[in-house]
Design a protein around this motif. Structure first.
Motif, PDB file in Angstrom:
ATOM      1  N   ARG A  67       0.833  -1.204   0.000  1.00 24.40           N
ATOM      2  CA  ARG A  67       0.000   0.000   0.000  1.00 24.40           C
ATOM      3  C   ARG A  67       0.868   1.256   0.000  1.00 24.40           C
ATOM      4  N   SER A  78      -3.810   9.056   5.603  1.00 29.45           N
ATOM      5  CA  SER A  78      -4.673   8.090   6.281  1.00 29.45           C
ATOM      6  C   SER A  78      -4.294   7.947   7.750  1.00 29.45           C
ATOM      7  N   THR A  79      -5.288   7.707   8.589  1.00 30.10           N
ATOM      8  CA  THR A  79      -5.006   7.375   9.979  1.00 30.10           C
ATOM      9  C   THR A  79      -4.534   5.928  10.039  1.00 30.10           C
ATOM     10  N   THR A  81      -5.806   3.595  11.714  1.00 30.55           N
ATOM     11  CA  THR A  81      -6.990   2.720  11.649  1.00 30.55           C
ATOM     12  C   THR A  81      -7.441   2.529  10.211  1.00 30.55           C
ATOM     13  N   GLU A  82      -7.464   3.623   9.445  1.00 28.85           N
ATOM     14  CA  GLU A  82      -7.869   3.548   8.038  1.00 28.85           C
ATOM     15  C   GLU A  82      -6.909   2.673   7.236  1.00 28.85           C
ATOM     16  N   LEU A  83      -5.602   2.827   7.472  1.00 23.18           N
ATOM     17  CA  LEU A  83      -4.625   2.028   6.748  1.00 23.18           C
ATOM     18  C   LEU A  83      -4.756   0.552   7.100  1.00 23.18           C
ATOM     19  N   GLN A  85      -7.414  -1.045   8.096  1.00 27.97           N
ATOM     20  CA  GLN A  85      -8.644  -1.577   7.486  1.00 27.97           C
ATOM     21  C   GLN A  85      -8.464  -1.785   5.987  1.00 27.97           C
ATOM     22  N   THR A  86      -7.823  -0.838   5.323  1.00 27.48           N
ATOM     23  CA  THR A  86      -7.588  -0.955   3.880  1.00 27.48           C
ATOM     24  C   THR A  86      -6.742  -2.179   3.557  1.00 27.48           C
ATOM     25  N   GLU A  91      -3.836  -2.620  13.614  1.00 25.43           N
ATOM     26  CA  GLU A  91      -2.991  -1.462  13.881  1.00 25.43           C
ATOM     27  C   GLU A  91      -1.630  -1.905  14.433  1.00 25.43           C
ATOM     28  N   ARG A 110       4.065   8.714   8.344  1.00 27.04           N
ATOM     29  CA  ARG A 110       3.155   9.616   7.627  1.00 27.04           C
ATOM     30  C   ARG A 110       3.844  10.932   7.278  1.00 27.04           C
TER      31      ARG A 110
END
Length: 334
Positions: A67, A78-79, A81-83, A85-86, A91, A110
């Motif tokens: 990714r 992205s947070t 959490t978002e990363l 999930q993707t 985490e 980041r």
């Protein structure tokens, strides 16, 4: 000699093509600790580092790495959490991945990705030029994408090249009574190029692309010889086996690869790395070859400089030998 290995050491299969299949080679015990990192990062150096370590990561971390490679700006925005999930992971895995590539945590990753993405856009004049060729691209767009990707491969290879390691390889080649270079597929052309360069300055060098000849040549090397294996993926069975035989005979072994933790590293005393990204229509054939040629050119010039006097004489002699083989002006058609 190790017995042939299956899919994890297949013919020049680019690990960056996906994340499915067999997991990469196991990491060392310190893999969970953050290694020392160059604070003077060059543009996209984080993506380069992640790409080089991709095959050695566990499957879940490999999804996060892929990714980052595919969309560094998206990851920067992205947070955690978002990363997670993707990528279909946790985490905790994202944090483990960050530490594996040299960061203390996700915020640092980041920030670095955002900074490097900004530098890259500035270098490209604000344009975002991708590498993948789409069916709808015009020929002009194809030229722009190919030349941009090739230029990036050379620049990123130069920025991450370990100069101290290169110096050790130069020392080894200068001191060697004989150099063998092994490579198959696209890497064979790079091996032949290096052989021609060294041969022209009077150094004994052979380039082999046939599996049997590689092995038989490696078998008669000795402690004063150098064997260089070239493999973009670092997984080519023929090249690895030849390098292993050379090592067993006492020769100094060198690997030139895009992935420093690939199988070829296990049989190499010294490792030189490239930073090429392969894309649509170009896997293992274009960007990787240009990156390899960049390293080979640096190695050759280092050897030539170290033996300046004899090299000048050899270059002059070889130039004189072929000078009469060009078409004279009076023979050209009017």
């Amino acid at each position: 000699m190790r017995k042939p290995i299956g899919s994890e050491r297949s013919h020049e299969q680019g690990p960056e093509r996906g994340i499915a299949g067999e997991p990469g080679p196991p990491r060392d015990e310190a893999a969970g600790q953050a290694p020392e990192r160059d604070r003077d990062s060059t543009p996209l150096s984080t993506v380069v580092r992640v790409r080089s370590l991709l095959p050695s990561l566990p499957p879940a971390e490999r999804r996060v790495a892929q990714r980052v490679i595919d969309d560094p700006e998206g990851v920067a925005n992205s947070t955690i959490t978002e990363l997670a999930q993707t990528c279909g992971t946790s985490e905790t895995t994202v944090i483990r991945f960050c530490r594996a590539i040299g960061f203390h945590g996700y915020p640092e990753l980041r920030l670095t990705l955002a900074t490097e993405a900004g530098r890259a856009q500035s270098a490209a004049g604000g344009r975002v030029i991708g590498s993948d060729i789409s069916p709808d691209d015009s020929l002009e767009q194809i030229v722009e994408k190919v030349t941009f990707a090739d230029a990036r491969a050379v620049e990123e290879t130069a920025s991450q090249l370990d100069i101290k390691m290169l110096e050790q390889v130069v020392d080894a080649v200068v001191a060697a009574d004989r150099v063998d270079v092994y490579g198959v597929g696209a890497s064979a052309f790079v091996a032949a190029d290096f052989q021609q360069k060294l041969h022209r300055i009077g150094r004994i060098c052979s380039a082999w692309a046939d599996a049997h000849i590689m092995l038989t040549s490696a078998a008669v090397l000795g402690p004063t010889s150098v064997a260089i294996g070239i493999s973009h993926t670092g997984s080519t069975v023929e090249t690895i086996d030849a390098l292993e035989v050379a090592k067993s005979r006492g020769a100094k072994t060198v690997a030139l690869t895009n992935f420093p933790k690939s199988p070829i590293a296990e049989v190499a005393d010294l490792i030189l790395t490239t930073a090429a990204r392969e894309t649509t229509f170009r896997s293992g054939a274009t960007a990787s070859r240009l990156a390899q040629l960049t390293v080979v050119d640096c190695l050759f010039v280092g050897v030539a400089q170290r033996t300046y006097g004899p090299t000048r004489k050899a270059l002059e002699a070889t130039f004189e030998a072929v000078r009469g083989r060009t078409v004279r002006p009076d023979r050209r058609r009017r």
